[in-house]
Design a protein around this motif. Structure first.
Motif, PDB file in Angstrom:
ATOM      1  N   ALA A 104       0.829  -1.210   0.000  1.00  0.00           N
ATOM      2  CA  ALA A 104       0.000   0.000   0.000  1.00  0.00           C
ATOM      3  C   ALA A 104       0.863   1.259   0.000  1.00  0.00           C
ATOM      4  CB  ALA A 104      -0.932  -0.010   1.216  1.00  0.00           C
ATOM      5  N   LEU A 105       1.957   1.242   0.758  1.00  0.00           N
ATOM      6  CA  LEU A 105       2.873   2.392   0.762  1.00  0.00           C
ATOM      7  C   LEU A 105       3.458   2.609  -0.629  1.00  0.00           C
ATOM      8  CD1 LEU A 105       4.679   4.595   1.972  1.00  0.00           C
ATOM      9  CD2 LEU A 105       6.247   2.780   2.726  1.00  0.00           C
ATOM     10  N   PHE A 106       3.922   1.531  -1.263  1.00  0.00           N
ATOM     11  CA  PHE A 106       4.535   1.671  -2.578  1.00  0.00           C
ATOM     12  C   PHE A 106       3.529   2.212  -3.595  1.00  0.00           C
ATOM     13  CE2 PHE A 106       7.471  -2.155  -1.429  1.00  0.00           C
ATOM     14  CZ  PHE A 106       8.108  -1.359  -0.498  1.00  0.00           C
ATOM     15  N   LYS A 107       2.300   1.729  -3.509  1.00  0.00           N
ATOM     16  CA  LYS A 107       1.255   2.203  -4.423  1.00  0.00           C
ATOM     17  C   LYS A 107       1.052   3.703  -4.251  1.00  0.00           C
ATOM     18  CE  LYS A 107      -3.570   1.409  -5.762  1.00  0.00           C
ATOM     19  NZ  LYS A 107      -4.805   0.606  -5.505  1.00  0.00           N
ATOM     20  N   SER A 108       1.043   4.160  -3.013  1.00  0.00           N
ATOM     21  CA  SER A 108       0.864   5.585  -2.741  1.00  0.00           C
ATOM     22  C   SER A 108       2.036   6.392  -3.286  1.00  0.00           C
ATOM     23  CB  SER A 108       0.722   5.801  -1.234  1.00  0.00           C
ATOM     24  OG  SER A 108       0.588   7.169  -0.927  1.00  0.00           O
ATOM     25  N   VAL A 109       3.255   5.899  -3.073  1.00  0.00           N
ATOM     26  CA  VAL A 109       4.449   6.609  -3.542  1.00  0.00           C
ATOM     27  C   VAL A 109       4.479   6.670  -5.065  1.00  0.00           C
ATOM     28  CG1 VAL A 109       6.978   6.460  -3.690  1.00  0.00           C
ATOM     29  CG2 VAL A 109       5.822   6.136  -1.494  1.00  0.00           C
ATOM     30  N   LEU A 110       4.115   5.585  -5.719  1.00  0.00           N
ATOM     31  CA  LEU A 110       4.152   5.533  -7.178  1.00  0.00           C
ATOM     32  C   LEU A 110       3.094   6.419  -7.821  1.00  0.00           C
ATOM     33  CD1 LEU A 110       4.786   1.702  -7.592  1.00  0.00           C
ATOM     34  CD2 LEU A 110       6.368   3.550  -8.243  1.00  0.00           C
ATOM     35  N   SER A 111       2.089   6.818  -7.056  1.00  0.00           N
ATOM     36  CA  SER A 111       1.033   7.663  -7.602  1.00  0.00           C
ATOM     37  C   SER A 111       1.294   9.149  -7.373  1.00  0.00           C
ATOM     38  CB  SER A 111      -0.316   7.285  -6.977  1.00  0.00           C
ATOM     39  OG  SER A 111      -0.331   7.587  -5.589  1.00  0.00           O
ATOM     40  N   THR A 112       2.435   9.485  -6.759  1.00  0.00           N
ATOM     41  CA  THR A 112       2.773  10.886  -6.499  1.00  0.00           C
ATOM     42  C   THR A 112       4.073  11.229  -7.210  1.00  0.00           C
ATOM     43  OG1 THR A 112       3.976  10.285  -4.476  1.00  0.00           O
ATOM     44  CG2 THR A 112       1.645  10.847  -4.248  1.00  0.00           C
ATOM     45  N   PRO A 113       4.382  12.513  -7.400  1.00  0.00           N
ATOM     46  CA  PRO A 113       5.650  12.896  -8.036  1.00  0.00           C
ATOM     47  C   PRO A 113       6.837  12.318  -7.286  1.00  0.00           C
ATOM     48  CG  PRO A 113       4.159  14.778  -7.935  1.00  0.00           C
ATOM     49  CD  PRO A 113       3.517  13.684  -7.139  1.00  0.00           C
ATOM     50  N   ALA A 114       7.882  11.940  -8.036  1.00  0.00           N
ATOM     51  CA  ALA A 114       9.034  11.236  -7.461  1.00  0.00           C
ATOM     52  C   ALA A 114       9.668  12.002  -6.315  1.00  0.00           C
ATOM     53  CB  ALA A 114      10.067  10.964  -8.557  1.00  0.00           C
ATOM     54  N   GLU A 115       9.709  13.328  -6.427  1.00  0.00           N
ATOM     55  CA  GLU A 115      10.393  14.110  -5.399  1.00  0.00           C
ATOM     56  C   GLU A 115       9.613  14.154  -4.083  1.00  0.00           C
ATOM     57  OE1 GLU A 115       8.062  16.940  -8.073  1.00  0.00           O
ATOM     58  OE2 GLU A 115       9.388  15.183  -8.301  1.00  0.00           O
ATOM     59  N   GLN A 116       8.395  13.641  -4.073  1.00  0.00           N
ATOM     60  CA  GLN A 116       7.591  13.653  -2.855  1.00  0.00           C
ATOM     61  C   GLN A 116       7.643  12.334  -2.082  1.00  0.00           C
ATOM     62  OE1 GLN A 116       3.569  14.955  -3.632  1.00  0.00           O
ATOM     63  NE2 GLN A 116       4.230  16.731  -4.842  1.00  0.00           N
ATOM     64  N   ALA A 117       8.485  11.399  -2.530  1.00  0.00           N
ATOM     65  CA  ALA A 117       8.519  10.070  -1.907  1.00  0.00           C
ATOM     66  C   ALA A 117       8.824  10.142  -0.413  1.00  0.00           C
ATOM     67  CB  ALA A 117       9.545   9.187  -2.619  1.00  0.00           C
ATOM     68  N   TYR A 118       9.782  10.950  -0.027  1.00  0.00           N
ATOM     69  CA  TYR A 118      10.192  11.044   1.376  1.00  0.00           C
ATOM     70  C   TYR A 118       9.033  11.543   2.247  1.00  0.00           C
ATOM     71  CZ  TYR A 118      13.002  12.521   5.438  1.00  0.00           C
ATOM     72  OH  TYR A 118      13.521  12.701   6.702  1.00  0.00           O
TER      73      TYR A 118
END
Length: 466
Positions: free
Chosen positions: A386-400
């Motif tokens: 679920a975390l990875f899905k959320s990260v992949l759906s947002t701009p790369a620079e917002q992962a942190y």
């Protein structure tokens, strides 16, 4: 090395100065790049003969191989998963009590099923091998351990145990250097002469010979000083650069030929020069450590990893100290001082030795596999998906920031085992807990993350849990 790998890892721009011979060293930290985890792993497996080293330490690998080593499970994922192999660095120190030395791999002890059993340790006092207490760390290559009533070189105690582990191929980094001993000696002589010509020769010397060791186990930072045609190291004079270079091979031989080394204890120099970690890393790269089963000439007559443009690409899995977890920590590989020191090493070697080629050293961040929970914790894999899905759906620079927000809501739903991976100073567990063998699981979406995103997630976990 195929152009396919250079393109897959987006190395062309970084290596351009090497292509144009405007430089001899180019560092690339893939933890700061937008290369997908799956792209990296697929590219590594598609390249004939390539197997990047994972530079681990001499010590306890039994629970690592069984997937129950907590924070050290990234070794299990890399090496047990066939993405790399353990290249063992032996210039470490036994752990002292209550602290000091290598508290991660615990080389002064045996760890089995989470329980640590300290070994009786002995070093040379000038006349005989005497037992030492644990008030200070001891330099592993010069230590013997008492096992079943007999003294055995500490390196051999661990080496026998490591070689018995199923599914793992270990190599001592020292073995590759000793196999090229005459060339290493010549190279070190050239580097010493070059260091003397630098604006800051003391710093340049320290980047070649970083420590001085004694046969009683003492080891520490040192100052190497020229003295006429020779050198003085920690109070001992070597008559020439060649004498110093040959002595610097002795700690390596203590790892590869320990019984022969200890049989000569009474005739060895009182001070042993210890090559810097950066120098041994550079030499391992030049000697093709990431193509462990390929002869230096290869089928094409070219050294393994040498591109058609005349530079060598070396892939290397770095752990927490080396790779860090950008953007929170860059690791020592990302420091400007590291790049400067490696350029200072590579330049003279490329200039004076046909065996040396300009080097593009590509760091692969092993800590990203800390995001892969054991198969004994299936709930963790589902939550991380679920975390990875959320990260992949947002701009790369917002992962942190995305990971920080997610942890604020979901931290308590993760297993203590997973959370404990991120504690400061954690290593092979030795708290006596009886953990079952496990295999790291890649949650859905893990391979879709870029290495930059995955590193940022590890950084967020460290920020919250360390």
């Amino acid at each position: 090395m195929s152009g396919r790998l250079v393109r897959a890892l987006d190395l062309a721009a970084a290596a351009e100065p090497l292509t144009e011979r405007a430089g001899d060293f180019a560092p690339v930290h893939l933890g700061t790049r937008d290369v997908r985890v799956g792209t990296l792993l697929d590219a590594v497996h598609a390249e004939p003969g390539l197997l990047p080293p994972r530079s681990g330490h001499l010590g306890n690998w039994g629970d690592i191989a069984l997937g129950r080593s907590g924070p050290m499970d990234f070794n299990t994922a890399v090496c047990g998963g066939g993405h790399g192999f353990p290249l063992i660095y032996g210039f470490t120190q036994t752990e002292a009590d209550p602290s000091g030395g290598d508290g991660v791999y615990l080389p002064g002890s045996l760890v089995e099923r989470g329980r640590r059993r300290p070994l009786p340790l002995y070093t040379w006092d000038g006349r005989a091998f005497v037992r030492r207490d644990r008030s200070r760390p001891l330099f592993c290559p010069v230590v013997q351990a008492e096992v079943d009533g007999a003294l055995t070189p500490l390196v051999e105690v661990h080496w026998q145990r490591m070689r018995a582990l199923t599914g793992y191929r270990f190599e001592l980094e020292a073995t590759r250097l000793v196999a090229h001993a005459p060339l290493v000696t010549d190279m070190l002589c050239v580097l010493l002469a070059e260091a003397a010509r630098q604006d800051n020769p003391r710093r340049a010397y320290a980047e070649l010979i970083s420590h001085a060791a004694r046969l009683d186990g003492e080891v520490g930072r040192c100052e190497l000083l020229p003295d006429g045609t020779g050198y003085v190291l920690d109070g001992h004079r070597f008559a020439s650069a060649r004498a110093l270079a040959e002595a610097a091979l002795l700690p390596l031989r203590a790892l590869t030929e320990p019984h022969a080394f200890f049989s000569r204890a009474a005739s060895l120099p009182p001070v042993l020069p210890v090559m810097s970690h950066l120098l041994t890393t550079a030499l391992s790269a030049l000697f093709g450590a990431d193509y462990p089963d390929t002869e230096p000439g290869g089928a094409t007559g070219r050294p393994p990893g040498l591109t058609e443009h005349g530079f060598r690409v070396h892939l290397h899995w770095g752990a927490r100290a080396m790779a860090g977890c950008p953007p929170r920590r860059g690791g020592y590989f990302g420091r400007k001082s590291t790049a400067r020191a490696l350029r200072g090493i590579m330049g003279p070697l490329v200039r004076d030795f046909a065996e040396a080629h300009p080097l593009c050293l590509v760091l692969l961040p092993a800590p990203v596999f800390m995001l892969c929970p054991p198969d004994t914790s299936p709930g963790d894999a589902e939550r991380l998906r679920a975390l990875f899905k959320s990260v992949l759906s947002t701009p790369a620079e917002q992962a942190y920031d995305t990971a920080l927000d997610w942890l604020a809501e979901n931290r308590d739903s993760l297993s203590p085992y997973l959370l404990d991976r991120y504690r400061d100073g954690s290593g092979v567990p030795h708290d006596g807990s009886q953990r079952e063998p496990a295999t790291p699981v890649e949650p859905d979406g893990f391979r879709e993350l870029t290495l930059r995103q995955a590193s940022a997630l590890v950084a967020a976990f460290e920020e919250v849990l360390a």
